[in-house]
Structures are given as structure tokens and as C-alpha cells.
Design an enzyme around this catalytic site. Structure first.
Site, PDB file in Angstrom:
ATOM      1  CG  HIS A 222      -1.857  -1.139   1.310  1.00 49.01           C
ATOM      2  ND1 HIS A 222      -2.832  -1.386   0.372  1.00 49.01           N
ATOM      3  CD2 HIS A 222      -1.960  -2.136   2.225  1.00 49.01           C
ATOM      4  CE1 HIS A 222      -3.511  -2.475   0.704  1.00 49.01           C
ATOM      5  NE2 HIS A 222      -3.004  -2.943   1.825  1.00 49.01           N
TER       6      HIS A 222
ATOM      7  CD  GLU B 278      -3.770  -9.778   4.339  1.00 49.27           C
ATOM      8  OE1 GLU B 278      -3.921  -8.735   5.000  1.00 49.27           O
ATOM      9  OE2 GLU B 278      -3.070  -9.841   3.310  1.00 49.27           O
TER      10      GLU B 278
ATOM     11  CG  ASP C 247      -6.940  -6.388   4.944  1.00 50.45           C
ATOM     12  OD1 ASP C 247      -7.854  -5.622   4.588  1.00 50.45           O
ATOM     13  OD2 ASP C 247      -5.755  -6.192   4.647  1.00 50.45           O
TER      14      ASP C 247
END
Length: 247
Positions: free
Chosen positions: A39, A144, A170
Site C-alpha cells: 500500500h 488475513e 483485513d
């Protein structure tokens, strides 16, 4: 540190690309750094600079890759990262492929090069150097997804997996309880991950934003605990200072 039975404490690097940030985090007492290339806005040049600065400061750099590909796995390692964190794991085959790319022959099929960031630009005997790098390269798989929880033992029994890191945010979304960090469904999934880690001799790990939660999970057996990010820590400290002055 982990071999002695102690808990390693780290944080995530999500935005700042100035290598000196790794020195500051090391001085704060952190043991490892998760550089978020899934990210975060990091180029391979940034990953190299940050990883090398972290190593020099005694902070272990682990790069979270954006996707499972040869380049995303091997380039950070060649640049100086000491570990890879693999996100969005759903099945055993993904982990096996990641390890094939992480490890040099005969354990894998990673292309060999010396005198780069991963050897501190030194050259040594090829076989011995590659064997040492194989031993030291650290793989963290992220738990996740609902599929990962369903196949924990299959995923964590892959030889070469070092740690399994739960991403509660997540995972809560994947389990249909988004953002409810105390939901029993999420807590059972985290506890199942810890239990599977113990069965498969894998280090349990977690990333959380609350210090109290991090401490609580450490007491429950998490061996790698990642707290917040450099951005979150900066904001929290700055806000506390401003509020103290303004009353």
C-alpha cells in the site's frame, strides 16, 4: 532475538522514504520494520535505501510485497531486505512459490548475485554465502483471508515458513465482521492461528494499532508484535503534544 525465546517488537513503514527514519525507529527500541510495498509509495530505490539504513542501525527490514512475482520477491532481497511478508495468502501453493523464489539452489530457484545490498557489497565463497543467505532470509505469511484460516495447517506446514502474521483489519472484513476487533469470530480465528503456529513450529505474529492490544497479544504468545506505523506514531505523539499545550 527470537531464537532466545524473546518477543520481537516492530512497526510498519507506510509513507516516509527518508532513510534516517529507520535510525530513529531503531533508537526507539524497535527490533524489526515492515516496509509496506503493498500500500505504500515505495520504489525499488526507496526499498534499497531504507533496507540498507535499517540494517546499519540494527533494525531488521522485512518488505511486504504488492503481489507474488519473481521481481517483487527477489529485488527487495537483493537490495538488502532480510525478509519478505506475503499478503493475501489463500493456499499452500502461493507460499511454496514464494519460497522457490526466495531461496537459492538447491532449496529454490533464486538467481545468484553477490556484492549487492544483501551481502553489504562484499564477495565471499559462493556456496557458503548462498547457504547463509538461505538460512537467514525470513518469510512471514499473512493470515488475513477466510481461506487462510480454513487451511492454516496446510499453509503453515510448508518448510521454510518462519512466521504467520495476523492482519486483524483485513481478516475481520474477510470474516464479515469488519472493524469489530473484539468479535468472537475474529478472536477465534486469531487463536486458531496461534495454535496452528505452535503445531507447525512457526512464530505467531500480529499487527495492531493499539498499544494495549499489542501488549495483550504478546502476553497471549505472539512472538512478533508490530505496532502502528511511523505515520500513526508521529500523529499520536504530535496530537498529544498539541492537546497538552492547548489543554
Amino acid at each position: 532475538l527470537l531464537a532466545t525465546g524473546k518477543t520481537a517488537v516492530g512497526t510498519m513503514l507506510v509513507e516516509l522514504r527518508q532513510p534516517s527514519v529507520t535510525v530513529l525507529l531503531a533508537k526507539a527500541g524497535f527490533d524489526f520494520l515492515l516496509i509496506d510495498n503493498e500500500h505504500g509509495p515505495f520504489s525499488i530505490e526507496s526499498l534499497a535505501d531504507l533496507s540498507r539504513a535499517a540494517r546499519a542501525a540494527g533494525l531488521t527490514p522485512i518488505v511486504r510485497v504488492p503481489e507474488l512475482s519473481y521481481a517483487h520477491v527477489t529485488q527487495p532481497l537483493d537490495a538488502g531486505a532480510q525478509g519478505i511478508m506475503l499478503p493475501r495468502v489463500t493456499e499452500r501453493a502461493q507460499v511454496e512459490q514464494c519460497l522457490v523464489w526466495m531461496k537459492y539452489p538447491p532449496e529454490g530457484r533464486r538467481g545468484a548475485v553477490l556484492a549487492r545490498g544483501h551481502t553489504d557489497f562484499e564477495v565471499g565463497p559462493l556456496a557458503e554465502t548462498l547457504a547463509a543467505l538461505n538460512r537467514e532470509s525470513f518469510l512471514v505469511v499473512q493470515i488475513e483471508t477466510a481461506q487462510a484460516v480454513e487451511h492454516l495447517d496446510s499453509i503453515l506446514s510448508v518448510p521454510g515458513v518462519d512466521a504467520a502474521l495476523v492482519g486483524p483489519t483485513d481478516l475481520s472484513l474477510a470474516l464479515g465482521v469488519g472493524g469489530k476487533m473484539d468479535d468472537p469470530l475474529l478472536l477465534r480465528a486469531i487463536e486458531a492461528t496461534v495454535a496452528s503456529c505452535r503445531r507447525n513450529l512457526v512464530l505467531p505474529a500480529i499487527h495492531v494499532n493499539e498499544v494495549q492490544a499489542a501488549a495483550a497479544w504478546a502476553r497471549k504468545g505472539m512472538r512478533l508484535v508490530s505496532i502502528q506505523s511511523e505515520v500513526g506514531l508521529l500523529l499520536a505523539g504530535a496530537r498529544a503534544a498539541v492537546q497538552a499545550v492547548r489543554g
